[in-house]
Design an enzyme around this catalytic site. Structure first.
Site, PDB file in Angstrom:
ATOM      1  CB  SER A 142      -3.912   9.905  32.326  1.00  0.00           C
ATOM      2  OG  SER A 142      -4.493   9.194  31.252  1.00  0.00           O
ATOM      3  CE1 TYR A 157       0.937   8.285  30.163  1.00  0.00           C
ATOM      4  CE2 TYR A 157      -1.375   7.635  30.302  1.00  0.00           C
ATOM      5  CZ  TYR A 157      -0.414   8.614  30.098  1.00  0.00           C
ATOM      6  OH  TYR A 157      -0.803   9.906  29.846  1.00  0.00           O
TER       7      TYR A 157
HETATM    8  N1  NAP Z   1      -2.725  13.843  25.133  1.00  0.00           N
HETATM    9  C1  NAP Z   1      -3.490  13.031  25.820  1.00  0.00           C
HETATM   10  O1  NAP Z   1      -4.396  12.384  25.270  1.00  0.00           O
HETATM   11  C2  NAP Z   1      -3.282  12.876  27.300  1.00  0.00           C
HETATM   12  C3  NAP Z   1      -4.283  12.243  28.051  1.00  0.00           C
HETATM   13  C4  NAP Z   1      -4.112  12.097  29.417  1.00  0.00           C
HETATM   14  C5  NAP Z   1      -2.963  12.592  30.039  1.00  0.00           C
HETATM   15  N2  NAP Z   1      -1.999  13.193  29.293  1.00  0.00           N
HETATM   16  C6  NAP Z   1      -0.814  13.696  29.998  1.00  0.00           C
HETATM   17  O2  NAP Z   1      -0.629  15.060  29.684  1.00  0.00           O
HETATM   18  C7  NAP Z   1       0.732  15.427  29.951  1.00  0.00           C
HETATM   19  C8  NAP Z   1       1.250  16.269  28.795  1.00  0.00           C
HETATM   20  O3  NAP Z   1       1.310  15.475  27.625  1.00  0.00           O
HETATM   21  P1  NAP Z   1       0.788  16.002  26.215  1.00  0.00           P
HETATM   22  O4  NAP Z   1      -0.399  15.194  25.868  1.00  0.00           O
HETATM   23  O5  NAP Z   1       0.710  17.474  26.216  1.00  0.00           O
HETATM   24  O6  NAP Z   1       1.964  15.433  25.269  1.00  0.00           O
HETATM   25  P2  NAP Z   1       3.140  16.152  24.463  1.00  0.00           P
HETATM   26  O7  NAP Z   1       2.593  17.131  23.483  1.00  0.00           O
HETATM   27  O8  NAP Z   1       3.960  15.019  23.951  1.00  0.00           O
HETATM   28  O9  NAP Z   1       3.940  16.943  25.568  1.00  0.00           O
HETATM   29  C9  NAP Z   1       4.684  16.265  26.542  1.00  0.00           C
HETATM   30  C10 NAP Z   1       5.609  17.244  27.232  1.00  0.00           C
HETATM   31  O10 NAP Z   1       6.299  16.545  28.286  1.00  0.00           O
HETATM   32  C11 NAP Z   1       7.699  16.659  28.070  1.00  0.00           C
HETATM   33  N3  NAP Z   1       8.376  15.443  28.489  1.00  0.00           N
HETATM   34  C12 NAP Z   1       8.165  14.167  28.078  1.00  0.00           C
HETATM   35  N4  NAP Z   1       8.985  13.320  28.715  1.00  0.00           N
HETATM   36  C13 NAP Z   1       9.758  14.084  29.543  1.00  0.00           C
HETATM   37  C14 NAP Z   1      10.805  13.812  30.462  1.00  0.00           C
HETATM   38  N5  NAP Z   1      11.268  12.580  30.686  1.00  0.00           N
HETATM   39  N6  NAP Z   1      11.340  14.861  31.133  1.00  0.00           N
HETATM   40  C15 NAP Z   1      10.903  16.102  30.928  1.00  0.00           C
HETATM   41  N7  NAP Z   1       9.935  16.435  30.073  1.00  0.00           N
HETATM   42  C16 NAP Z   1       9.373  15.433  29.385  1.00  0.00           C
HETATM   43  C17 NAP Z   1       7.870  16.908  26.584  1.00  0.00           C
HETATM   44  O11 NAP Z   1       9.118  17.559  26.382  1.00  0.00           O
HETATM   45  P3  NAP Z   1       9.956  17.490  24.988  1.00  0.00           P
HETATM   46  O12 NAP Z   1       8.950  17.328  23.876  1.00  0.00           O
HETATM   47  O13 NAP Z   1      10.683  18.785  24.989  1.00  0.00           O
HETATM   48  O14 NAP Z   1      10.861  16.308  25.073  1.00  0.00           O
HETATM   49  C18 NAP Z   1       6.671  17.804  26.302  1.00  0.00           C
HETATM   50  O15 NAP Z   1       6.941  19.125  26.678  1.00  0.00           O
HETATM   51  C19 NAP Z   1       1.493  14.123  30.149  1.00  0.00           C
HETATM   52  O16 NAP Z   1       1.718  13.919  31.540  1.00  0.00           O
HETATM   53  C20 NAP Z   1       0.524  13.067  29.621  1.00  0.00           C
HETATM   54  O17 NAP Z   1       0.721  11.830  30.226  1.00  0.00           O
HETATM   55  C21 NAP Z   1      -2.149  13.358  27.932  1.00  0.00           C
END
Ligand code: NAP
Length: 252
Positions: A142, A157
């Site tokens: 991130s 985080y």
């Molecule tokens: N969006 C941003 O701005 C951003 C920026 C930097 C980094 N990230 C990183 O990108 C990655 C993906 O996130 P996203 O933005 O795509 O968010 P998202 O749409 O909320 O997706 C998160 C995914 O991770 C799964 N998940 C969450 N907690 C979990 C756990 N304890 N065990 C197993 N699966 C879990 C969720 O599963 P369920 O929904 O099925 O529970 C979902 O499939 C994360 O690592 C996040 O930190 C995101």
């Protein structure tokens, strides 16, 4: 057919990475935690495009379940692809949590460290014997681990994601003896369901972030999913131990 395992494939970046990889001819095992419907949507999208995918439940915060997860992976590989190994691992699952330093509880700290750092470490350790030599890993870090993406409220985080950047380098060093490359993508602000669907709940936040972004908008899941697919492809065969910022030039 090559096969990738993607954690957190039920929405957002992991869902996009799953679809992007499938479009490039890779079979996908994707995981979900609470959102089974989202995971089944990902599978349906992939199958509609002529690809193959299997969705499995996984909580990356519960390392004691990883051996049973490995057994489910072995069964899926055998039943769907007639294989006993896989090629790519994407440690993507994660959730955000905002709390100022002085308000952060030990329980918050432990939960985030289990999901964002301990989980990727031990899940990779559990699955590595099933990965082919010459395979590849991508971790989702991130921009919160970098100076420009630093915001109050994300100390744990961001620190765990920073730990994952360093872990990526150590994995790259140690796995290189098997020809396995390890990189990470460092997304900037990306429109996903993160933060209990924060972008839908607070759309007013978006224009300010877009104004801070050189390319003039916030990220979409495919912006990052495509970067993950690229890092797993033959075109990236000489890239390892890198943390690639995928932010459209946030803060430039
Ligand atoms: N969006 C941003 O701005 C951003 C920026 C930097 C980094 N990230 C990183 O990108 C990655 C993906 O996130 P996203 O933005 O795509 O968010 P998202 O749409 O909320 O997706 C998160 C995914 O991770 C799964 N998940 C969450 N907690 C979990 C756990 N304890 N065990 C197993 N699966 C879990 C969720 O599963 P369920 O929904 O099925 O529970 C979902 O499939 C994360 O690592 C996040 O930190 C995101």
């Amino acid at each position: 057919m090559r096969v990738a395992i993607i954690t957190g494939g039920s929405s957002g970046i992991g869902q996009s990475a799953a679809v992007q990889l499938a479009q490039r001819g890779t079979g996908v095992i994707l995981t979900f935690q609470g959102n089974e419907a989202g995971a089944l949507d990902t599978v349906a999208t992939i199958e509609k495009g002529g690809g193959r995918a299997v969705a499995l439940p996984l909580d990356v915060g519960r390392s004691e379940t990883f051996p049973a997860f490995r057994d489910s992976v072995v069964a899926a590989l055998r039943d769907t692809w007639q294989r006993d190994s896989f090629d790519f691992l994407v440690n993507n699952a994660g959730a955000g949590h905002m709390a100022l330093f002085e308000d952060t509880t030990e329980a918050d700290f432990d939960r985030l460290s289990r999901v964002l750092l301990k989980g990727p470490f031990f899940l990779t350790q559990t699955l590595l014997p099933l990965m082919v030599d010459g395979g590849a890993v991508v971790n989702t870090t991130s921009s919160s681990s970098r100076s420009l993406g630093l915001e109050p409220g994300y100390s744990v985080y961001g620190a765990m994601k920073g730990g994952l950047v360093v872990l990526t380098r150590y994995m790259a060093k140690e796995f290189s003896k098997r020809g396995i490359r390890v990189n990470s993508v460092s997304p900037g602000v990306t429109r996903t369901r993160i933060g209990d669907n924060a972008f839908e709940r607070f759309p007013d936040l978006i224009p300010g972030i877009a104004a801070e972004t050189a390319l003039g908008r916030i990220g979409e899941p495919d912006d990052v999913g495509m970067a993950i697919a690229m890092l797993l492809s033959e075109e990236s065969r000489w890239i390892t131990a890198q943390d690639i910022e995928v932010s459209g030039g946030y803060g430039l």
